[in-house]
Each structure stands twice: as structure tokens, then as C-alpha cells.
Write an enzyme that holds these catalytic residues in place. Sequence first.
Site, PDB file in Angstrom:
ATOM      1  N   TYR A  66      38.399  41.950  62.916  1.00 10.43           N
ATOM      2  CA  TYR A  66      38.219  40.962  63.968  1.00 10.43           C
ATOM      3  C   TYR A  66      38.867  41.333  65.300  1.00 10.43           C
ATOM      4  O   TYR A  66      38.738  40.582  66.264  1.00 10.43           O
ATOM      5  CB  TYR A  66      38.764  39.606  63.502  1.00 10.43           C
ATOM      6  CG  TYR A  66      38.149  39.145  62.208  1.00 10.43           C
ATOM      7  CD1 TYR A  66      36.808  38.775  62.157  1.00 10.43           C
ATOM      8  CD2 TYR A  66      38.883  39.102  61.034  1.00 10.43           C
ATOM      9  CE1 TYR A  66      36.226  38.366  60.965  1.00 10.43           C
ATOM     10  CE2 TYR A  66      38.312  38.696  59.847  1.00 10.43           C
ATOM     11  CZ  TYR A  66      36.984  38.330  59.807  1.00 10.43           C
ATOM     12  OH  TYR A  66      36.413  37.933  58.642  1.00 10.43           O
TER      13      TYR A  66
ATOM     14  N   HIS B 215      28.937  35.767  64.290  1.00 10.70           N
ATOM     15  CA  HIS B 215      30.059  36.327  63.533  1.00 10.70           C
ATOM     16  C   HIS B 215      30.595  37.528  64.301  1.00 10.70           C
ATOM     17  O   HIS B 215      29.812  38.321  64.842  1.00 10.70           O
ATOM     18  CB  HIS B 215      29.616  36.781  62.138  1.00 10.70           C
ATOM     19  CG  HIS B 215      29.037  35.669  61.330  1.00 10.70           C
ATOM     20  ND1 HIS B 215      29.817  34.736  60.701  1.00 10.70           N
ATOM     21  CD2 HIS B 215      27.750  35.324  61.103  1.00 10.70           C
ATOM     22  CE1 HIS B 215      29.023  33.862  60.090  1.00 10.70           C
ATOM     23  NE2 HIS B 215      27.776  34.186  60.328  1.00 10.70           N
TER      24      HIS B 215
END
Length: 144
Positions: A23, A101
Site C-alpha cells: 500500500y 483498490h
Amino acid sequence: MMKILVLHGINLNMFGKRDPAQYGTVTLAEIDQRVRTLGKELGTEVECFQTNHEGEMCERIHKAHEEGFHGVIINAGAWTHYSYGIRDALAILKAPIVEVHMSNVHAREPFRHVSVFADVVKGQICGFGAESYLLALRAAVAAA
């Protein structure tokens, strides 16, 4: 003025701390600021909401139905793969929904390859880190 709602789900408040290999190090506050800044450039008001409680997410989606948003962006985190409650709440919306996402969910664990939202969203964007949100905002504005 066009209004877009950005919904962040479970554990996403931990961006910047959680698994930087997947991330990155950008925080949720930074993502929200980037999305709002791009929204201004596009002449769009952006509201951001995050919760770790599934019922609160459904309630916010219900409220969005009444508030007349022109589009919705959702990164529901792990709920994407199993929350039929959130899926059914999203199905109530009339505005286009963009699923987003930060990681490429299709290159990860098999359970992440399935989105229970897929049949109610306009499209999906994944794998571009924080840039995924900016791409999603452009898509939501274009679809509205």
C-alpha cells in the site's frame, strides 16, 4: 456543483502504517487531500468517509442515496470480498459507483480476486497505489 462521495472501509485508516510493500506509505488523510484537490480542479465537491464498522458503512450509503451524490467511489477493503450487506446497500444508489483498490487485487491471494460488488459498480480500478483514487475520481466524474 457535482458531488462525489468517497467511501473507505475496514482497516484503511491504517494506510501509511499497514503493509507498505502493498500500500505504500501514503496515509488516508493524504489520499483524501489529493482527492479533494483534484475534485476542485474538476469542479467537483468531494466528501470522504471512513469506518471500520460494516453497519456504519451501510448507513452512510443509505444517507448518500438521500443526499443526491452524482457518483460514489468505494474502497471497502476486505469487505469487498464478502459483504453482501454493503453490496445490497450500494445497489440502492442511482449514481455510478467506482470500486477502487490501491493494490492489484488480481495479483494477490485468490480470495481477493472476487468482488461481491462487481455486478453493481460501473467499473473497477486497482493496482496504481494512491493514484487509483485519482483515476477513480476522474472515472466517476466522467460517468456522472
